[in-house]
Motif scaffolding. Structure first.
Motif, PDB file in Angstrom:
ATOM      1  N   ASN A 304      -3.338  60.290  12.696  1.00 37.54           N
ATOM      2  CA  ASN A 304      -3.084  60.115  11.267  1.00 37.54           C
ATOM      3  C   ASN A 304      -4.094  60.900  10.455  1.00 37.54           C
ATOM      4  O   ASN A 304      -5.188  61.231  10.924  1.00 37.54           O
ATOM      5  N   ALA A 309       0.957  59.714   9.148  1.00 35.28           N
ATOM      6  CA  ALA A 309       0.673  59.273  10.515  1.00 35.28           C
ATOM      7  C   ALA A 309       1.873  59.619  11.373  1.00 35.28           C
ATOM      8  O   ALA A 309       3.007  59.718  10.875  1.00 35.28           O
ATOM      9  N   ILE A 737      -0.542  51.299  12.486  1.00 37.79           N
ATOM     10  CA  ILE A 737      -1.136  51.701  11.202  1.00 37.79           C
ATOM     11  C   ILE A 737      -0.214  51.307  10.054  1.00 37.79           C
ATOM     12  O   ILE A 737       1.014  51.385  10.161  1.00 37.79           O
ATOM     13  N   LYS A 745      -6.910  51.687  11.200  1.00 36.27           N
ATOM     14  CA  LYS A 745      -5.807  51.450  12.123  1.00 36.27           C
ATOM     15  C   LYS A 745      -6.263  50.532  13.241  1.00 36.27           C
ATOM     16  O   LYS A 745      -7.464  50.378  13.509  1.00 36.27           O
ATOM     17  N   THR A 747      -6.162  50.013  17.295  1.00 33.67           N
ATOM     18  CA  THR A 747      -6.046  50.963  18.399  1.00 33.67           C
ATOM     19  C   THR A 747      -6.716  50.406  19.654  1.00 33.67           C
ATOM     20  O   THR A 747      -7.567  49.518  19.573  1.00 33.67           O
TER      21      THR A 747
END
Length: 796
Positions: A304, A309, A737, A745, A747
């Motif tokens: 992103n 993104a 996201i 975000k 992850t």
């Protein structure tokens, strides 16, 4: 006695000194996450802030320095991974591993990754006026600056070699290898004809591969014929294995609780150590890129920016064909080409071999591509005619670097779409969301146009000229969608809808993951990114739950349960099974063992026991399970080795009986101990960790793991008689996201950022990953907690 005591004390001191010296040397090879380093080629100092999980946040005054710094920190964490990928792509494993790897090197050289790489580099890197040229070269400067430093991780010492500088050709070869991992053509195409000849059309109907279906455009994924040639043996030597599926989805602002699009991705790849993806955040004037990078490639493949993104899955269209040539009986260097004998080109290769003489290897090439017979002897047919590989990679320019540049740097959807249109060598389903509230999907890659009569599932006629490719379709005819009315897009390697009546052949998944993900997305009107975690982690299989009920109904559950107490517990557990595969689930353990034995009852007599064990876990067989179990009249149910006619009910009964008996022997009389996590175990294996005692040093795990085949959280394994299922593949990243705030975000990657076992980030995400946890990544370095700062300065 005094002498003996002194000797022992001296010996202990010596051992401590040696051990200390070894430790200090190993520590000197660890990545630098703080301090100051002088780096050749930088214009200005670069600040690299590493967060608590070792993700570098690079702050540079220009793009050149940002990418040079990225190359340096990427190399210090993943140099061995980079090196092994380029050696695989170049067929140069024998040079460091010895003569046993010569056949593997021949297989790899026949694919001619570096021939493509040299062509693309010559075409696109003669100048340096384009930004993508400058970025790529700067990244390679950074990688080579670390190579020049000479502090190599221990793998290079153990294998007794040193890396050389990396080149643009290496970048292209890595991309070419990645494209190769997306296809099953080398296994499926020759196998379809083999299975048909061995068993006949009536047996192919189960796989939708009877004569009428073979002529259609739809191919299933992977071969029934992993019982025939197996081309994956070189996977064990590389830390970036073959892709095995993925999921991604995006929802519009109308379906988001924040009022802005949400995007999710989990790329499924065979597990290995180190992890496939390397996370990094780049800041330079006018740009912020937070992405997931492949070793040796300068641009993020998933990621992103502050404006958009994107996530990817494999778009597994077919861009490989095999041709049977007609050899001149009077001249072995010529093949028939339409109306004349044509002399083949010979590409001369030299394979360097550790501890042995060099091997000369000549690859003959026709208009279609390289002759495969010597490297892939299983392809050789009875008449010994040459079989050649036509692969789009050999006939395209290779514009993936430009594509990734536009994808990483796009300022709007039109620029991003341009990037997707430049993806040529490989197939990617690219999902997109931006801060202007657009969502989109582009199935990217150059789709092959073939004559209407050509069946690309089989080996084609290479002599007549009638089966030649007609070119490539324009990008406008690729499957795609922008801002759909229902506000949702999802892909899981399944077959896309036809475009203007054209359905493109490919190796598509059976659609279970896609159907389940869409079902979950439609289960509520609006979502948050955090709520989407449960979709990533979903392990429910409607198909498997249905099959379990079907088997119990057919065999008579009460009759089975009456055999003894263990049978009663097992039948009750299977009756109560909810179709899920959590680590504490009992029903999935019984079902999986039963499934194997029923498939064995159905198929082992036709295929032979050895071939059955190789084929039972192929995607083609797995995708046909529902058709087999729900068809009582399928020809596979009868055992061809007996005079009686066996039925589906017979196979169900014997399969369930064998499953319970063998599980009792394997796990004991207490059925409550037959937990899925006890038999379904994940270990991230390093190439060197395949041998003892290095497995204790380099491998990560084992961990009890949930999930199974054909679910959203696909934790893939091979069906087998042992009842122990090492996990082979699964998500190589999970990424969520909300475009309300693209600077943050959720992850996770499977093990850690670093491939250096002396790094604190070698495996610091492994337990989080296997238990379904996420990290929050914030792109603003000022907000990083518990981080460290490395300053890279221009070398004077």
């Amino acid at each position: 006695m005094k002498f003996l005591k002194r000797f022992i004390i001296a010996l202990i001191i010596l051992v401590v000194i040696v051990a200390g010296g070894v430790y200090l040397w190993l520590k000197s090879t660890a990545p630098d996450y703080s301090g100051n380093l002088n780096i050749k080629g930088l214009h200005q100092p670069v600040t690299v802030t590493f967060d608590e999980f070792g993700v570098p946040h690079i702050n540079a005054t220009d793009a050149h320095d940002a990418y040079l710094a990225l190359g340096y920190v990427h190399a210090q964490d993943r140099l061995f991974q980079m090196e092994m990928i380029r050696r695989v792509a170049g067929g140069r494993l024998s040079e460091i591993l010895g003569k046993t790897l010569i056949p593997t090197d021949k297989k790899l050289r026949n694919l001619q990754f570096y021939k493509m790489a040299n062509k693309s580099a010559d075409l696109f890197f003669k100048s340096n006026d384009k930004q993508w040229q400058q970025d790529t070269r700067a990244y390679l400067e950074g990688v080579n600056a670390f190579v020049d430093k000479g502090d190599f991780p221990i793998e290079f010492t153990l294998m007794d070699f040193k890396p050389t500088h990396f080149t643009v050709q290496d970048v292209y070869a890595t991309i070419g290898y990645m494209a190769f991992t997306f296809t099953s053509a080398l296994t499926q195409d020759p196998a379809v004809s083999e299975v048909k000849n061995k068993l006949g059309d009536q047996y192919l109907k189960l796989f939708n591969l009877d004569s009428s279906a073979i002529a259609s455009t739809h191919k299933q994924a992977d071969p029934v014929a992993e019982l025939f040639p197996n081309f994956k043996e070189f996977q064990e030597y590389i830390p970036i294995p073959i892709w095995e599926g993925s999921n991604n989805w995006v929802v519009s602002k109308e379906r988001s609780k924040s009022g802005h699009p949400l995007l999710a991705n989990d790329t499924h790849i065979a597990y290995a150590q180190p992890s496939v993806w390397y996370e990094a955040v780049l800041h330079f004037p006018g740009q912020m890129i937070s992405g997931y990078y492949l070793a040796g490639v300068p641009y993020a493949v998933v990621g992103n920016t502050g404006q958009h993104a994107w996530g990817v899955t494999i778009f597994p269209f077919d861009n490989m064909d095999l041709y049977k040539e007609k050899l001149n009986p009077d001249n072995s260097n010529q093949v028939w080409e339409n109306d004349h004998w044509q002399t083949m080109i010979t590409d001369k290769e030299v394979i360097k071999v550790k501890g042995a003489e060099d091997v000369d290897y000549n690859i003959k090439v026709t208009r279609h591509g390289p002759v495969m017979n010597e490297a892939y002897p299983d392809m050789v047919q009875k008449d010994k005619q040459p079989v050649t590989l036509w692969w789009a990679l050999q006939h395209l320019d290779g514009t993936v670097i430009q594509a990734l540049y536009y994808i990483n740097n796009a300022q709007n959807m039109e620029e991003f779409r341009k990037g997707c249109s430049l993806i040529d060598l490989l197939g990617l389903n690219v999902l997109y969301a931006d801060t202007d509230d657009n969502i989109a999907w582009w199935a990217s890659g150059r789709l092959v146009k073939r004559p209407a009569h050509v069946n690309p599932s089989t080996v084609l006629d290479g002599a007549s000229g009638k089966d030649e490719p007609l070119g490539f379709y324009p990008f406008e005819l690729n499957p795609q969608s922008e801002n759909p009315e229902d506000g949702m897009l999802e892909t899981s390697n399944d077959q896309p809808p036809a475009v203007e009546g054209e359905t493109y052949p490919g190796y598509y998944s059976p659609g279970y993951r896609a159907a389940r993900a869409k079902q979950l997305l439609n289960s509520q009107n609006k979502w948050s990114a955090e709520e989407m975690e449960k979709i990533h982690l979903d392990n429910y299989s409607q198909r498997d739950a249905m099959i379990a009920r079907l088997v119990l109904d057919q065999v008579g559950a009460d009759k089975f349960a009456s055999k003894n107490a263990v049978y009663a517990q097992a039948i009750k557990a299977l009756q109560n099974w909810d179709g899920k595969s959590d680590v504490n689930n009992i029903g999935v353990t019984i079902y999986t063992k039963m499934l194997y034995y029923v498939l064995e009852q159905a198929m082992a007599d036709e295929l032979g026991e050895k071939s059955f064990k190789k084929s039972v876990s192929s995607n083609l067989v797995r995708s046909s399970i529902e058709r087999l179990f729900t068809n009582p009249d399928c020809i596979w149910w009868d055992n061809i080795n007996t005079p009686e006619k066996e039925t589906r009910k017979d196979a169900f009964r014997m399969g369930l009986d064998e499953a319970i008996t063998s599980l009792q022997q394997q796990l004991g009389d207490d059925v409550s101990a037959w937990r899925w996590g006890k038999v379904h175990v994940l270990t991230h294996i390093h190439p060197i960790g395949r041998q003892e005692p290095f497995d204790q040093i380099f491998n990560v795990g084992p961990f009890e793991d949930g999930g199974t085949n054909e679910v959203v959280d696909k934790e893939g394994f091979n069906y087998n008689v042992s009842g122990v299922y090492p996990v082979k593949s699964g998500p190589a990243l999970r990424f969520l996201i909300d475009m309300k705030d693209p600077t943050t975000k959720l992850t996770i990657i499977p093990t850690g950022q670093s491939g250096n076992f002396m790094s604190p980030h070698y495996a610091d995400q492994a337990k989080m990953f296997v238990t379904g946890k996420y990290r929050t990544l914030v792109t603003d370095p000022a907000k990083i907690k518990n981080g460290s700062v490395l300053v890279l300065k221009p070398e004077k």
